[in-house]
Design an enzyme around this catalytic site. Structure first.
Site, PDB file in Angstrom:
ATOM      1  N   GLU A 139       0.997  -1.240  -0.061  1.00  0.00           N
ATOM      2  CA  GLU A 139      -0.002  -0.162   0.133  1.00  0.00           C
ATOM      3  C   GLU A 139       0.916   1.195   0.060  1.00  0.00           C
ATOM      4  O   GLU A 139       1.930   1.231   0.819  1.00  0.00           O
ATOM      5  CB  GLU A 139      -0.919  -0.065   1.293  1.00  0.00           C
ATOM      6  CG  GLU A 139      -2.270  -0.960   1.061  1.00  0.00           C
ATOM      7  CD  GLU A 139      -2.995  -0.884   2.195  1.00  0.00           C
ATOM      8  OE1 GLU A 139      -2.920   0.131   3.222  1.00  0.00           O
ATOM      9  OE2 GLU A 139      -4.068  -1.562   2.552  1.00  0.00           O
ATOM     10  N   ASP A 151      -5.656   9.760   9.022  1.00  0.00           N
ATOM     11  CA  ASP A 151      -4.159   9.379   9.373  1.00  0.00           C
ATOM     12  C   ASP A 151      -3.691  10.128  10.805  1.00  0.00           C
ATOM     13  O   ASP A 151      -4.148  11.083  11.256  1.00  0.00           O
ATOM     14  CB  ASP A 151      -3.257  10.021   8.271  1.00  0.00           C
ATOM     15  CG  ASP A 151      -3.609   9.283   7.104  1.00  0.00           C
ATOM     16  OD1 ASP A 151      -4.260   8.206   6.875  1.00  0.00           O
ATOM     17  OD2 ASP A 151      -3.286   9.791   6.035  1.00  0.00           O
TER      18      ASP A 151
END
Length: 272
Positions: free
Chosen positions: A49, A60
């Protein structure tokens, strides 16, 4: 069959689990990503990824946010990320690569590179670069039917996040459009936060599998071999991101790839 689907199929026939590391493209050095990707494959990665840096990454945690900020400061955008995948593909034609990011850079790319109502410049260029899957954090599944179909036409998968708060209705919506695998975010909140409750993950997976027929990867909070092994017993894949970013962020350039490889070797040994 997509490269992601055939990877999971091969692993299943061997009774093994997929190891999926995440790194932010262009971190910690602008030109290191293809080399880092190869080293992660050498360490046992089955799928990679690649995070596309974005200025407002709502899902995030601080570790990946900081990595994204550094990559942006180094001039890394979606066009540069696609070039990294092209370079990686010169030596590796088999390991699936998933781009993980947000809608805004994709939409901006389409405007800048001549996307039209019938063709997405991003999808065209991602396919040509050798991308296998796309995970757009802020694309809701009900708005993704056409996007998913266009990706599938280029043999790419659309991957979705599911969370402990996901309802059965949301899982059913995801199942309509998801392919490749789904990524179960095993903690409420942002990436890299808190500790992982393996029992809670194990309890959730049958619910997910009632709806979703693709493999289920689990991430957010996996930092070591013991946790990876425990998750590997119940999930189809283990996703590790924040820990890798932390390990490489202060390394000298010539140590980044080896540090990532050696860490993944430990995880791979625990999973196998």
């Amino acid at each position: 069959m997509s490269r992601i689907a055939s990877t999971f199929s091969a692993l299943k026939s061997q009774g093994r689990k997929a190891l999926i590391p995440y790194v932010t493209a262009g971190f910690p050095f602008a030109d290191i990503t293809p080399e880092l990707m190869h080293s992660m494959v050498a360490g046992g990665a089955d799928v990679i990824e690649l995070g596309v840096p974005f200025s407002d990454p709502s899902a995030d945690g601080p570790v990946i946010q900081k990595a994204g900020e550094k990559a942006l400061a180094l001039g890394i955008g979606l066009a540069q990320v696609l070039e990294m995948v092209r370079v990686f593909r010169q030596k590796d034609g088999t390991t699936p690569v998933v781009l993980m990011g947000y809608a805004n850079p994709v939409e901006r790319y389409d405007i800048k590179h001549g996307g039209s109502a019938t063709e997405s410049a991003f999808i065209r260029d991602a396919a040509q670069a050798g991308v296998d899957g796309v995970l757009i954090v802020d694309y809701p599944p009900e708005e993704c039917v056409e996007f998913a179909a266009r990706l599938r036409a280029h043999n790419m998968d659309l991957i979705f996040l599911l969370a402990p708060t996901s309802t059965s209705a949301r899982m059913a919506q995801v199942a309509e459009v998801a392919s490749g695998y789904v990524y179960y975010v095993s903690l409420k909140g942002v990436t890299g936060a808190g500790t992982l409750d393996v029992d809670a993950v194990e309890a959730m997976l049958p619910r997910i599998r009632q709806h979703v027929k693709v493999p289920v990867g689990v991430g957010f909070g996996i930092r070591d071999a013991a946790t990876a092994k425990a998750i590997g017993k119940v999930a189809d894949a283990v996703v590790i991101g924040s820990k890798i970013i932390q390990l490489i962020e202060n390394q000298p350039r010539d140590k980044v790839a080896t540090v990532a490889r050696d860490f993944l070797k430990e995880i791979r040994a625990a999973l196998d």
